[in-house]
Enzyme design. Structure first.
Site, PDB file in Angstrom:
ATOM      1  CB  THR A  95      -0.871   0.063   1.268  1.00 21.86           C
ATOM      2  OG1 THR A  95      -0.024   0.362   2.386  1.00 21.86           O
ATOM      3  CG2 THR A  95      -1.587  -1.249   1.522  1.00 21.86           C
TER       4      THR A  95
ATOM      5  CE  LYS B  68       7.148   7.038  -2.816  1.00 17.47           C
ATOM      6  NZ  LYS B  68       6.852   5.992  -3.769  1.00 17.47           N
TER       7      LYS B  68
ATOM      8  CD  GLU C 177      16.815  -1.798  -4.084  1.00 19.06           C
ATOM      9  OE1 GLU C 177      16.698  -0.570  -4.248  1.00 19.06           O
ATOM     10  OE2 GLU C 177      17.888  -2.357  -3.813  1.00 19.06           O
TER      11      GLU C 177
ATOM     12  CB  VAL D   2      14.373   4.818  -3.955  1.00 18.59           C
ATOM     13  CG1 VAL D   2      14.995   5.875  -4.862  1.00 18.59           C
ATOM     14  CG2 VAL D   2      14.132   5.352  -2.561  1.00 18.59           C
TER      15      VAL D   2
ATOM     16  CB  ALA E   2      10.041   0.494  -9.361  1.00 17.76           C
TER      17      ALA E   2
ATOM     18  CD  GLU F  84      -0.170   9.007  -8.553  1.00 18.43           C
ATOM     19  OE1 GLU F  84      -1.297   8.618  -8.177  1.00 18.43           O
ATOM     20  OE2 GLU F  84       0.813   8.246  -8.621  1.00 18.43           O
TER      21      GLU F  84
ATOM     22  CG  ASP G  30       6.584   9.957  -5.298  1.00 14.37           C
ATOM     23  OD1 ASP G  30       6.226   9.176  -4.401  1.00 14.37           O
ATOM     24  OD2 ASP G  30       7.215   9.603  -6.318  1.00 14.37           O
TER      25      ASP G  30
ATOM     26  CE  LYS H   2      10.014   7.529  -5.754  1.00 14.18           C
ATOM     27  NZ  LYS H   2       9.542   7.739  -7.109  1.00 14.18           N
TER      28      LYS H   2
ATOM     29  N   GLY I 219       5.945   1.524 -12.268  1.00 15.25           N
ATOM     30  CA  GLY I 219       5.109   0.526 -12.954  1.00 15.25           C
ATOM     31  C   GLY I 219       4.990  -0.719 -12.113  1.00 15.25           C
TER      32      GLY I 219
END
Ligand code: ADP
Ligand code: ASP
Ligand code: MG
Length: 847
Positions: A580, A604, A631, A634, A636, A692, A703, A707, A824
């Site tokens: 989530t 995150k 992992e 940041v 993906a 988004e 976002d 990161k 993705g």
């Protein structure tokens, strides 16, 4: 029963448990009936179909003649034995509280048999409480007094809820008397610091005395003729050297006749578990012995059926607590039931079978909590009209855990008489219980299984007994293989069906190959969304999880979900994967780690949330040896956190991390070229689904800021999201727009500013890029729109790729660059999966 094979099978390293496989075979020789049939018409119809044809044409063997004589003598006595009797046994959970005792009384009352003998266990947990009293008293712990009060209170309260008037008064008077006697006896044990076996047996049997009296009184409330039986007045058993007891049927029959002549009633409630020795000393049939009591009663009364009531729908094909796919077996032969129970199916005490089998009395296992379930019928082997055995070759599986194998090996054993006897007499001397034995046909080795807790003494005894043989080389080794289980496949038809063991070992080998190749046995045991969750103890079939969630899903409940993950005793390592973006779920990590559950997540929120909470999680995780991998937070699936860790762990020093961390912003600026306006590119990206639903969520830079915070903290900086300067690309007047549509509509009005910046950059041979920076030297982070020379790697980017540059003392001139698709579902899933595999390696799977 021959041992067909004994093999050690490797199981998942994570499970770190060995399974020893045994396929017990029951040879085809059928045990002939020794019951002479009379009164079969009153036999109730069975679940499945029982062997009526056989009953009508009995084989009269030597022992059957004895039975006939016995039965005739009975008919002359007072006790009307035979099919008019139904015997029921109710386990501890069935009489766990007053409501349940009422339900049991109801079942007894409704049974239409002419006569009924009901064997009852102590109320649930009471026998444990009684053993605990002994333990406390002999350890000279005077808390036995308060524990005895709890026993009194439990029964007093139950009686108050069930009884009134004289029944209540007389029960309570007897209860108080018993408690006073127990107090005196426990006091003696306390002073002596020791309890003899007969003291202990006397104490622990009280649970049954009380439950039987209460149940009898409740049945009497319905106006029926009902009395209770203290089975110590009737059942006589002879203690054996192996801490077991053997019933003395002849003496028990005599005592039963006598008892019945004084207490005849149509309904008798008898105590399970307890009995007397021939010298009239109180004893027990040992733990879980009430099933055995009921079987002996069934035989003594020659009842038409023995119904064992418990808390499951019948005998399952495997322990339902271990195998969720287990199915109820409609019928089992006596031999199959005996095998199942011997090999660990504790739904039935193994000694229950023999007494009833002798008289061909069927046993039905039923669920007191589900009266609509027909249960499992245990009776003689099922055959069709032509005498062919029906049914599947393998009916079920059972296991005995916590065993160790002992392997005694050596060339000096072959052809030497007395070696096996010497081994087992040494084992007997330390009182260990040998569960099964196998000897290699070459006679070079003898292998046997004993309970794990007894193996140390066994090993010492063997090493001492065979010291000379070991020194002289006649024995090469006494090997102990700990942590084993016996897995038994049970089925009467197995012996006459070719290929069963091949299938069995093939299935095990397949499992082994899977594990051999991948080294890891991964199971998804729960999936939860915000409204529904799906749980499975043994693992969810992932090819059907959506369907299963619809059919079997229950209301989502995070506490229950967590308990289910942690409470699964058959899976040694548990990991929660939080997919989530929710801060509330992230706030559970601490608790999960505290409970020993590892965490893997692309969310995150925990690592970029309040600094103190993040530090607390990391601190706990290090101290508790649980693992927390993230992992995919940041980039993906891109190896960003692991690259950073690799650098730090090998002693490199981070100077700066700079990168394009947002796929959306990467796309926007990579395409913001030529004559295009920024709003046009945003509209195109939104249309293509690259943003988004509200593009402001991307353009605000939050976002990226998260990161940057994560990477900064990973590099050792104590940064907080709040203190990070972030350039918000949403024009100020549009930040308060109510909807995404309104924002998109007004965005073109603000194109000018960004177009101007782009033209200025172009004029100096540069491009605009929206980047996050961790400046480890200045100990700060930023998120901003920056200009880069056209030959800079950031300027070469295409599509929605991420790019991250690590400048370190080792990579000072040329930064270390990681580049690739950074968003993705598929690449994120890849990142999560690689974390799960890494976890498995950390937990011991070979890399
Ligand atoms: P009771 O107190 O009624 O004698 P037990 O706890 O002794 O009950 O036995 C019932 C339990 O046996 C069930 O709750 C179940 O968990 C367990 N069990 C183990 N193996 C099996 C099996 N193959 N079939 C049914 N139950 C089994
Ligand atoms: N109450 C005894 C025990 O718990 C006997 C039984 O319930 O079978 O062992
Ligand atoms: Mg039981």
């Amino acid at each position: 029963m021959p041992v067909v094979s004994l093999a050690k099978v490797a199981v998942s390293p994570a499970a770190a448990r060995d399974f020893t496989v045994r396929v017990p075979c029951i040879y085809g020789k059928r045990l002939a009936s020794n019951r002479v049939s009379f009164g079969n018409s009153r036999r109730p119809s069975c679940v499945g179909h029982c062997v009526r044809s056989e009953l009508q044409s009995p084989r009269v063997l030597g022992s059957a003649v004895t039975d006939l004589q016995l039965d005739n003598s009975v008919e002359n006595g007072h006790l009307p034995k035979g099919d008019s009797w139904a015997v029921h046994k109710f386990g501890g959970t069935c009489v766990g509280n007053s409501e349940r005792i009422k339900d049991v009384a109801d079942v007894v009352v409704k049974d239409e048999s002419e006569r009924k003998l009901v064997v009852v266990s102590a109320m649930a947990k009471v026998t444990d409480m009684m053993y605990d009293l002994i333990h406390r008293a002999q350890s000279r712990d005077d808390s036995y007094l308060s524990a005895l009060d709890a026993v009194l209170e439990k029964h007093r309260a139950t009686a108050l809820e069930l009884l009134d008037g004289d029944e209540l008064a007389s029960f309570l008077a007897r209860l108080h008397d018993d408690i006073n006697n127990l107090k005196a006896m426990l006091r003696a044990i306390y002073i002596a610091g020791h309890a003899t076996e007969s003291f202990s047996d006397f104490v622990v049997g009280h649970g049954e005395l009380w439950s039987a009296q209460m149940l009898a009184a409740v049945v009497r409330k319905s106006g029926l003729d009902c009395t209770w039986m203290d089975a110590r007045d009737v059942l006589v058993v002879i203690p054996t050297s192996s801490n077991q007891v053997d019933p003395d049927f002849e003496e028990s029959e005599k005592r039963l006749e006598k008892w019945f002549s004084l207490n005849s009633a149509k309904i008798i409630i008898a105590t399970g578990f307890i009995a007397s020795t021939p010298q009239n000393i109180p004893t027990t049939l040992k733990r879980d012995g009430s099933d055995f009591s009921a079987a002996i009663m069934g035989a003594l009364f020659r009842s038409h059926q023995l119904t064992i009531w418990t808390d499951v729908d019948g005998v399952y094909s495997a322990d339902p607590r271990k195998v969720s796919e287990a199915v109820i077996l409609k019928t089992l032969s006596y031999q199959e039931a005996w095998e199942m129970s011997y090999f660990g199916a504790n739904v039935l005490h193994p000694r229950t079978i023999i007494p009833v089998m002798k008289y061909n009395i069927p046993i039905v296992i039923r669920n007191i909590f589900n009266l609509s379930a027909p249960g499992t019928m245990i009776c003689r082997q099922i055959e069709d009209e032509d005498g062919y055995k029906l049914d599947a070759p393998v009916k079920g599986f059972a296991t005995i855990d916590n065993l160790a194998l002992v392997n005694v090996e050596g060339t000096g054993m072959a052809g030497v008489p007395g070696t096996a006897s010497a081994i087992f007499s040494a084992v007997k001397e330390v009182g260990a219980n040998v569960i099964m034995i196998s000897q290699a046909s070459s006679e070079h080795s003898v292998c046997f299984a004993v309970p794990e807790k007894e193996v140390k003494a066994v090993s010492e005894a063997l090493n001492s007994r065979f010291r000379q043989a070991l020194t002289g080389g006649r024995l090469s080794q006494i090997e102990i293989i700990p942590n084993c289980s016996i897995l038994a496949a049970v089925g009467q038809k197995m012996a006459s069906t070719p290929g069963v063991s091949a299938t069995f070992f093939n299935a095990l080998a397949k499992a082994a190959v899977l594990k051999e190749e991948f080294k890891i046995d991964l199971r998804v045991i729960g999936i939860t969304g915000s409204s529904k969750m799906l749980l499975s103890e043994s693992g969810i079939d992932l090819s059907r999880w959506r369907e299963l969630m619809k059919e079997e899903g229950e209301s989502a409940n995070m506490e229950k979900f967590t308990q289910c993950v942690k409470g699964n005793h058959f899976i040694p390592n548990a990991v929660m994967v939080d997919c989530t973006a929710d801060a509330d779920i992230a706030s559970c990590y601490y608790d999960w780690l505290l409970r020993g559950i590892h965490v893997v997540t692309p969310n995150k929120k925990a690592n970029s949330g309040p600094l103190d909470q993040y530090l607390k999680i990391r601190d706990l995780q290090r101290k508790s040896y649980t693992h927390y991998f993230y992992e995919a937070t940041v980039g993906a699936g891109l190896p960003i956190i692991s690259t950073l860790r690799g650098l730090l762990e090998t002693g490199d020093k981070i100077l700066r991390i700079e990168g394009i961390f947002s796929g959306t912003l990467s796309y926007l600026f990579n395409n913001f070229v030529g004559t295009r306006s920024f709003s046009e590119v945003v509209a195109e990206a939104k249309q293509a689904g690259f943003t988004e639903p509200d593009p402001r969520d991307d353009l605000s830079g939050t976002d990226v800021a998260r990161k940057v915070t994560i990477l900064a903290r990973e590099s050792g900086l104590k940064l907080d999201l709040d203190g990070l300067p972030v350039q918000n690309l949403v024009p100020k007047p549009l930040q308060a727009c109510a909807s995404a549509e309104e924002f998109m509509q007004k965005l073109p009005q603000f194109d000018e500013e960004l177009s101007k910046q782009r033209q200025e950059a172009e004029a100096s041979g540069e491009v605009l890029r929206y980047v996050g920076v961790v400046d480890a030297v200045e100990k700060k982070g930023t998120v901003e729109l920056k200009r880069y020379k056209k030959d800079h790697p950031f300027a070469q980017l295409s599509g929605a790729d991420n790019i991250i540059a690590f400048t370190t003392t080792r990579y000072k001139e040329q930064p270390l660059i990681v580049r690739g698709p950074g968003a993705g579902a598929q690449v994120t899933a890849g990142g999560i999966f690689s974390d799960i595999l890494r976890l498995a390696f950390y937990l011991g799977a070979p890399s």
